[in-house]
Design a protein around this motif. Structure first.
Motif, PDB file in Angstrom:
ATOM      1  N   ALA A 207      13.565  -0.412 -23.139  1.00  0.00           N
ATOM      2  CA  ALA A 207      12.425   0.297 -22.529  1.00  0.00           C
ATOM      3  C   ALA A 207      12.073   1.558 -23.317  1.00  0.00           C
ATOM      4  CB  ALA A 207      12.741   0.657 -21.081  1.00  0.00           C
ATOM      5  N   GLY A 208      12.967   2.005 -24.198  1.00  0.00           N
ATOM      6  CA  GLY A 208      12.651   3.131 -25.080  1.00  0.00           C
ATOM      7  C   GLY A 208      13.192   4.483 -24.643  1.00  0.00           C
ATOM      8  N   PHE A 209      14.002   4.509 -23.592  1.00  0.00           N
ATOM      9  CA  PHE A 209      14.571   5.803 -23.177  1.00  0.00           C
ATOM     10  C   PHE A 209      15.302   6.435 -24.349  1.00  0.00           C
ATOM     11  CE2 PHE A 209      14.010   3.911 -19.031  1.00  0.00           C
ATOM     12  CZ  PHE A 209      13.683   5.003 -18.230  1.00  0.00           C
ATOM     13  N   PRO A 210      15.100   7.730 -24.591  1.00  0.00           N
ATOM     14  CA  PRO A 210      15.796   8.387 -25.694  1.00  0.00           C
ATOM     15  C   PRO A 210      17.311   8.424 -25.460  1.00  0.00           C
ATOM     16  CG  PRO A 210      13.983   9.751 -24.864  1.00  0.00           C
ATOM     17  CD  PRO A 210      14.160   8.627 -23.895  1.00  0.00           C
ATOM     18  N   PRO A 211      18.116   8.488 -26.529  1.00  0.00           N
ATOM     19  CA  PRO A 211      19.566   8.530 -26.403  1.00  0.00           C
ATOM     20  C   PRO A 211      20.027   9.682 -25.516  1.00  0.00           C
ATOM     21  CG  PRO A 211      18.931   8.294 -28.706  1.00  0.00           C
ATOM     22  CD  PRO A 211      17.670   8.523 -27.928  1.00  0.00           C
ATOM     23  N   GLY A 212      21.010   9.412 -24.684  1.00  0.00           N
ATOM     24  CA  GLY A 212      21.620  10.462 -23.865  1.00  0.00           C
ATOM     25  C   GLY A 212      20.991  10.648 -22.506  1.00  0.00           C
TER      26      GLY A 212
END
Ligand code: TXE
Length: 496
Positions: A207-212
């Motif tokens: 879905a593209g959530f940024p790392p962390g």
């Protein structure tokens, strides 16, 4: 250890099951390289092993969540946060069969119910995705020389600890409002059911959530759970589970950094049937109220109070209904009730059944193991249950209904409220006045009239009394994940 395993479900055939810890959008091994086995409750066989998080892994995950919170997630607009959640909801629907099959394999819930869970996961995530860009502050006029506005700001890094009864649905209830409001998350799943959340992490990445932004740890309560709830750099802890552990979590929060706490705990919910109820409808809802999810619901309608005029008729018809519930292989489409989640839960429930018999309640049906393999228990009805019996007071968390007779409305309100818990309740009657009067008098966070378990992500859910603190779902949940900031701007000059 390998970070994935090839597994099979009867519904999907072979699939790749992630088994690592999900930190910073990567699959990693635990620092101490520990693992634990995941058991299939239908067969009592090992499904696979997964990485076990210890305190060191919690530290790493919290650091990742902190970095994302201070950095990339702060720079992400509310609308973009919403887009990630909406994409995640779409991906959940696209992968519904796989997620449901993994849930049935790991938790034992019937595939029919598991599909319902996953549809509800998508609904919940989408709902909070829609909220992300609709969270506003206020302007407050105090006098002509001052301009004041408020900002609902995120809390920061949220630790979230969930149970095994609705593994992915509890996950969604927790991450939806947390991420929509701009927090980052370290989630610890239940040690009995880590698998569906790990499959879901692949979708989080897609879905593209940024790392962390969302980190997921498999592990045990006393190790990873305790580390998370006492962590000095975690701003909030949200917990669903037993009242006993809820108390431990509050203590850990109090003696560490006073992190904010929300708790969704146990229940012993009254389900009240009046003489004038539609008896067939009432029996269906009482049956669903107690046996849905094998009785493993915090809001299970486990105390059934039936008015004296219909008591005998009700018991006879309810017995037939309970015996007709199909118990067995969760992958059979017609199964209603699968196994309990673990040997420990099986033993706890059978212990309560023994107590009920010893205390003199009448076993109307069930009361025994179902089959000879897996943690299956027959749908069980106890009648003639007295207010001080253990099976009327304690949360059994299994397919066990305790029934008692009542005469008057006044009496049943007293009986209904005679519990330390206050999560849910239900009233069955055709009289609108009775329905409203009794609903108002019951001390419970949710009251259902002529139905049961009608939980929906738009409706707040949570407990009175020892059933919890705070509300999940609905608009109410957003308040658990934001803190108000008031900013006052002086327009005139100095006043002193
Ligand atoms: O719950 P626990 P259990 C009730 C139900 C059930 C009983 C016991 O009555 O029979 O609780 O179930 C984590 N610090 N509910 O033993 O232990 C644990 O790893 C931090 C009601 O499974 O409360 C898991 O992730 N975390 C309920 C989660 O807490 C800790 C759902 C729940 O486990 C911890 C489940 C610790 N010291 C059980 N100890 C509901 N409200 O829906 C454990 N955990």
């Amino acid at each position: 250890m390998p970070l994935s395993a090839e597994l099979k479900t009867p519904l999907t055939g072979a699939y790749q099951q992630p088994t690592g810890l999900f930190i910073d959008n990567e699959w990693v091994d635990g620092v101490d390289k520990k693992t634990f086995e995941v058991i299939n409750p239908s067969t009592e066989e090992v499904i696979c092993s997964v990485a076990e998080a210890t305190e060191k892994d919690v530290d790493i995950a919290v650091a990742s969540a902190r970095k994302a919170f201070e950095g990339v997630w702060r720079q992400t607009t509310p609308a973009q946060r919403g887009q990630y959640l909406l994409k995640l909801a779409d991906l959940t629907e696209k992968n519904l069969e796989l997620l449901a099959a993994v849930e049935s394999l790991d938790n034992g819930k019937s595939i029919m119910m598991a599909k319902g869970d996953i549809a509800a996961v998508a609904g919940c995530i989408r709902y909070y995705g829609g909220y992300a860009d609709k969270i506003h502050g206020k302007t407050i006029d105090t006098n002509t020389d001052t301009f004041t506005y408020t900002r609902p700001e995120p809390l920061g890094v949220c630790g979230q600890i969930i149970p095994w009864n609705f593994p992915l649905l509890m996950f969604a209830w927790k991450i939806g409002p947390a991420l929509a409001t701009g927090n980052t998350v370290v989630m610890k799943t239940a040690e009995q059911t880590p698998l569906s959340a790990l499959v879901f992490c692949n979708l989080v990445k897609e879905a593209g959530f940024p790392p962390g932004v969302l980190n997921v740890l498999s592990g045990f309560g006393k190790v990873a759970g305790a580390a998370l709830s006492s962590h000095m750099d975690v701003d909030k802890i949200a917990f669903t589970g037993s009242t006993l552990v809820g108390r431990t979590i509050m203590k850990a929060a109090a003696s560490s950094n006073l992190k904010k706490v929300t708790l969704e705990l146990g229940g012993k919910s009254p389900n009240i049937v009046f003489n004038d109820a539609d008896i067939e409808q009432a029996i269906s809802w009482v049956n669903f109220g107690i046996y849905f999810n094998h009785g493993q619901c915090c809001c299970a309608g486990s105390r059934v109070y039936v008015q004296e005029g219909i008591y005998d008729k009700f018991i006879e018809a309810f017995k037939k209904r309970a015996q007709a519930n199909a118990v067995g292989d969760p992958f059979n489409e017609s199964t209603f009730q699968g196994p309990q989640v673990s040997q420990l839960q099986y033993d706890r429930i059978m212990g309560y059944i023994k107590d009920g018999k010893a205390e003199g309640a009448t076993v109307e049906v069930g009361g025994e193991r179902h089959g000879d393999k897996g943690y299956f228990i027959q749908p069980t009805i106890f009648s003639n249950v007295k207010p001080d019996m253990k099976i009327m007071r304690e949360e059994i968390f299994g397919p066990v209904a305790a029934i008692a007779k009542f005469s008057t409305e006044e009496e049943v309100i007293k009986l209904g409220n005679d519990s330390n818990y206050g999560l849910a309740a239900a009233v069955h009657t055709k009289d609108l006045n009775t329905a409203v009067r009794v609903s108002n008098a019951l001390r419970a966070g949710t009251v259902w009239v002529n139905c049961y378990n009608m939980i929906h992500h738009q409706i707040p859910f949570g407990g009175f009394k020892e059933s919890g603190i705070g509300r999940e779902l609905g608009e109410a949940a957003l308040a658990n994940y934001t803190q108000n900031k008031s900013v006052s701007i002086r327009l005139g000059g100095a006043i002193f």
